[in-house]
Scaffold this motif. Structure first.
Motif, PDB file in Angstrom:
ATOM      1  N   LYS A   1       0.915  -1.180   0.159  1.00  0.00           N
ATOM      2  CA  LYS A   1      -0.010  -0.021   0.042  1.00  0.00           C
ATOM      3  C   LYS A   1       0.964   1.273  -0.045  1.00  0.00           C
ATOM      4  O   LYS A   1       1.749   1.056   0.811  1.00  0.00           O
ATOM      5  N   LEU A   2       0.547   2.267  -0.674  1.00  0.00           N
ATOM      6  CA  LEU A   2       1.417   3.351  -1.003  1.00  0.00           C
ATOM      7  C   LEU A   2       1.547   4.347   0.316  1.00  0.00           C
ATOM      8  O   LEU A   2       2.272   5.202   0.599  1.00  0.00           O
ATOM      9  N   LEU A   3       0.361   3.840   1.219  1.00  0.00           N
ATOM     10  CA  LEU A   3       0.254   5.074   2.696  1.00  0.00           C
ATOM     11  C   LEU A   3       1.814   5.153   3.315  1.00  0.00           C
ATOM     12  O   LEU A   3       1.956   6.248   3.633  1.00  0.00           O
ATOM     13  N   PRO A   4       2.448   4.234   3.662  1.00  0.00           N
ATOM     14  CA  PRO A   4       3.962   4.395   4.343  1.00  0.00           C
ATOM     15  C   PRO A   4       4.916   5.438   3.536  1.00  0.00           C
ATOM     16  O   PRO A   4       5.893   6.087   4.257  1.00  0.00           O
ATOM     17  N   LEU A   5       4.356   5.899   2.199  1.00  0.00           N
ATOM     18  CA  LEU A   5       5.305   7.013   1.902  1.00  0.00           C
ATOM     19  C   LEU A   5       5.273   8.282   2.581  1.00  0.00           C
ATOM     20  O   LEU A   5       6.062   9.051   2.685  1.00  0.00           O
ATOM     21  N   LEU A   6       4.018   8.522   3.293  1.00  0.00           N
ATOM     22  CA  LEU A   6       3.794   9.418   4.083  1.00  0.00           C
ATOM     23  C   LEU A   6       4.819   9.789   5.175  1.00  0.00           C
ATOM     24  O   LEU A   6       5.202  10.875   5.702  1.00  0.00           O
ATOM     25  N   PHE A   7       5.378   8.629   5.757  1.00  0.00           N
ATOM     26  CA  PHE A   7       6.162   8.727   6.885  1.00  0.00           C
ATOM     27  C   PHE A   7       7.638   9.103   6.583  1.00  0.00           C
ATOM     28  O   PHE A   7       8.495   9.233   7.455  1.00  0.00           O
ATOM     29  N   LEU A   8       7.976   8.911   5.153  1.00  0.00           N
ATOM     30  CA  LEU A   8       9.375   9.166   4.836  1.00  0.00           C
ATOM     31  C   LEU A   8       9.901  10.481   5.361  1.00  0.00           C
ATOM     32  O   LEU A   8      11.150  10.636   5.858  1.00  0.00           O
ATOM     33  N   PRO A   9       9.041  11.648   5.293  1.00  0.00           N
ATOM     34  CA  PRO A   9       9.782  12.823   5.590  1.00  0.00           C
ATOM     35  C   PRO A   9       9.688  13.012   6.892  1.00  0.00           C
ATOM     36  O   PRO A   9      10.726  13.703   7.641  1.00  0.00           O
ATOM     37  N   LEU A  10       9.278  12.028   7.781  1.00  0.00           N
ATOM     38  CA  LEU A  10       9.021  12.267   9.233  1.00  0.00           C
ATOM     39  C   LEU A  10      10.288  11.789   9.953  1.00  0.00           C
ATOM     40  O   LEU A  10      10.582  12.020  11.207  1.00  0.00           O
ATOM     41  N   LEU A  11      11.245  11.095   9.077  1.00  0.00           N
ATOM     42  CA  LEU A  11      12.546  10.600   9.614  1.00  0.00           C
ATOM     43  C   LEU A  11      13.413  11.278   9.835  1.00  0.00           C
ATOM     44  O   LEU A  11      14.528  11.040  10.261  1.00  0.00           O
ATOM     45  N   TRP A  12      13.258  12.526   9.225  1.00  0.00           N
ATOM     46  CA  TRP A  12      14.363  13.673   9.060  1.00  0.00           C
ATOM     47  C   TRP A  12      14.887  13.744  10.469  1.00  0.00           C
ATOM     48  O   TRP A  12      16.241  13.584  10.635  1.00  0.00           O
ATOM     49  N   ASN A  13      14.276  14.185  11.554  1.00  0.00           N
ATOM     50  CA  ASN A  13      14.858  14.572  12.678  1.00  0.00           C
ATOM     51  C   ASN A  13      15.163  13.424  13.647  1.00  0.00           C
ATOM     52  O   ASN A  13      16.092  13.164  14.576  1.00  0.00           O
ATOM     53  N   TYR A  14      14.620  12.172  13.278  1.00  0.00           N
ATOM     54  CA  TYR A  14      15.242  10.639  13.952  1.00  0.00           C
ATOM     55  C   TYR A  14      16.337  10.443  13.595  1.00  0.00           C
ATOM     56  O   TYR A  14      17.451  10.029  14.418  1.00  0.00           O
ATOM     57  N   PHE A  15      16.884  10.830  12.313  1.00  0.00           N
ATOM     58  CA  PHE A  15      18.231  10.593  11.917  1.00  0.00           C
ATOM     59  C   PHE A  15      19.175  11.584  12.168  1.00  0.00           C
ATOM     60  O   PHE A  15      20.369  11.426  12.615  1.00  0.00           O
ATOM     61  N   ILE A  16      18.897  12.984  12.116  1.00  0.00           N
ATOM     62  CA  ILE A  16      19.530  13.907  12.133  1.00  0.00           C
ATOM     63  C   ILE A  16      19.827  14.247  13.570  1.00  0.00           C
ATOM     64  O   ILE A  16      20.937  14.466  14.144  1.00  0.00           O
TER      65      ILE A  16
END
Length: 461
Positions: free
Chosen positions: A245-260
């Motif tokens: 399902k394409l929905l998890p694409l929404l979560f990709l931007p939210l990883l920014w602060n998690y990694f940085i």
């Protein structure tokens, strides 16, 4: 054995009642009979609540009950959704070497199939809306359709049973990794049963064959591995989740602060290295998704698939909240339905919200990241033009790992949307939709600003 029944007699009574209710739901319910539907569902919701409350320390007992309830549906034909006809159609096309993305069912009425039903019956079963549009299901989902159709042989029911086994297995995977993740986050392990034992999940996924459960299995596994700092495998699994399902694409931007911001990833104290990991994560997700699409890639496929996705934003309307308010205002100002315009603006609003959550919210721990995912996907659905009941499976699962509980309430109230299916045709009840969203949004706001008001409710303890 006698002691077992003596010690668990109330729970056994609840289980037997639950089996009877699920049996009635699966084999003796017409979608147009809304009173019966909502009555059975309310009873099942209460049964699940009491079972979790009574047996939350007995993992295997609740896990067994969850499997038992699912197997009640094993030979049932879905009665709340006809999407499974399209699943079988797409699966049979693949088995016959035909690209399912390049045609609509109405253009292939003479397509030769070995199924026991004629092509016309399959088309009638899926409905004119599905039969007149290109498929919108990504490749990993299509693979499951093809395997299920193959395993089903020449029987539609056989294909349904095969799909059901895949969905049940996915739920068991979510149970396994979801509980492990809860324990890693120092949260009560029994909270996963608010998803696994929720009648909403059992009915909409196992019963009505919606593959959100498969997508959520890979998403849960991905988040668990990310928490374990195994970000490469996490990215691969997230890519597979997107391909279901394409929905998890929404979560990709939210990883920014998690990694940085999260300097603990692989014990790295160098922000630049974390930025490289973030780019690597995105690259791996992208490659996994692209590889899954490769067998179907063509310019025509891209055009058809894009058009199919766009329909959900600019043509379809069901159980919306903010959009219905905007639509009403549009009728007052313009005198016509402004979905074509609103369908372009609302996704931009979602993007802005996701960017705000990504860059201005401190997603520097797994639990905060999951909480932000919950807020992001909930904003997406609150601004969507179409919110089918099974869509709420995603916020419900994420809420298991977060401090917000409005998604649990939503999983009950979203069933009010089935009031639209009446004996006289399709007609939404806007009063019930208003009740649904006023309560959901109201509880969410209380959780934000006055959380102590809800602490007397058992689920909030």
């Amino acid at each position: 054995m006698q002691d077992f029944f003596k010690n668990h007699k109330f729970s056994i009574l609840l289980i037997l009642t639950g089996i009877a209710f699920y049996w009635s739901f699966a084999y003796d319910l017409n979608r147009a009979d809304f009173i019966k539907l909502i009555s059975l569902y309310t009873g099942l919701f209460f049964i699940s609540f009491k079972l979790i409350q009574l047996k939350k320390s007995n993992f295997w007992f609740l896990a067994g009950v969850a499997v038992l309830f699912r197997f009640v549906f094993i030979a049932a034909t879905p009665n709340l959704s006809q999407d499974f006809y399209r699943f079988i159609w797409d699966g049979q096309l693949i088995l016959d070497g035909i690209n399912p993305y390049l045609s609509v069912p109405n253009d292939l009425k003479e397509f030769s199939t070995a199924l026991e039903l004629t092509n016309q019956k399959l088309i009638n079963g899926m409905g004119s809306l599905s039969a007149g549009n290109f498929t919108s299901y990504p490749p990993a989902n299509q693979l499951l359709f093809a395997i299920s159709t193959f395993l089903g042989g020449k029987s539609v029911l056989g294909s349904v049973v095969a799909m059901r086994f895949f969905i049940i297995l996915a739920d068991l995977g979510t149970l396994y990794f979801g509980r492990k993740l809860l324990l890693k986050l120092n949260l009560p392990g029994h909270q996963i049963f608010w998803f696994i034992l929720n009648p909403f999940i059992i009915i909409e996924l196992t019963g009505n064959l919606h593959f959100e459960g498969v997508m959520l299995f890979f998403l849960t596994w991905s988040i668990y591995l990310l928490h374990q700092k195994k970000w490469i495998w996490s990215a691969i699994l997230l890519g597979i989740s997107v391909s279901v399902k394409l929905l998890p694409l929404l979560f990709l931007p939210l990883l920014w602060n998690y990694f940085i911001k999260n300097r603990k990833i692989e014990n790295s104290d160098i922000p630049g290295l974390n930025f490289k990991k973030l780019l690597g994560y995105y690259l791996i997700v992208g490659v996994a998704v692209i590889v899954s699409f490769l067998p179907f890639i063509s310019s025509e496929f891209i055009s058809n698939f894009s058009a199919s996705i766009a329909l959900w934003f600019q043509k379809f309307e069901f159980n919306a909240s903010v959009y219905y308010v905007i639509r009403w205002i549009g009728f007052q100002l313009k005198g016509y339905n402004i979905i074509a315009t609103a369908g372009k603006i609302l996704p931009l609003m979602v993007i802005l919200i996701l960017c705000g959550l990504a860059f201005f919210r401190r997603n520097n721990s797994s639990q905060k990241l999951i909480e932000t995912m919950l807020l992001g996907v909930s904003a997406y659905f609150l601004l969507a033009t179409t919110v089918h009941p099974w869509y709420i499976a995603t916020p419900l699962l994420l809420s298991v790992f977060a401090r917000f509980r409005f998604a649990l309430v939503w999983s009950f109230l979203v069933m009010l949307s089935y009031s639209a299916y009446t004996k006289n045709g399709f007609q939404e009840n806007y009063w019930l939709i208003a009740i649904e969203y006023v309560l959901v949004i109201g509880i969410f706001l209380i959780e934000i600003f006055k959380p102590k008001l809800l602490t007397r409710i058992p689920y909030y303890k």
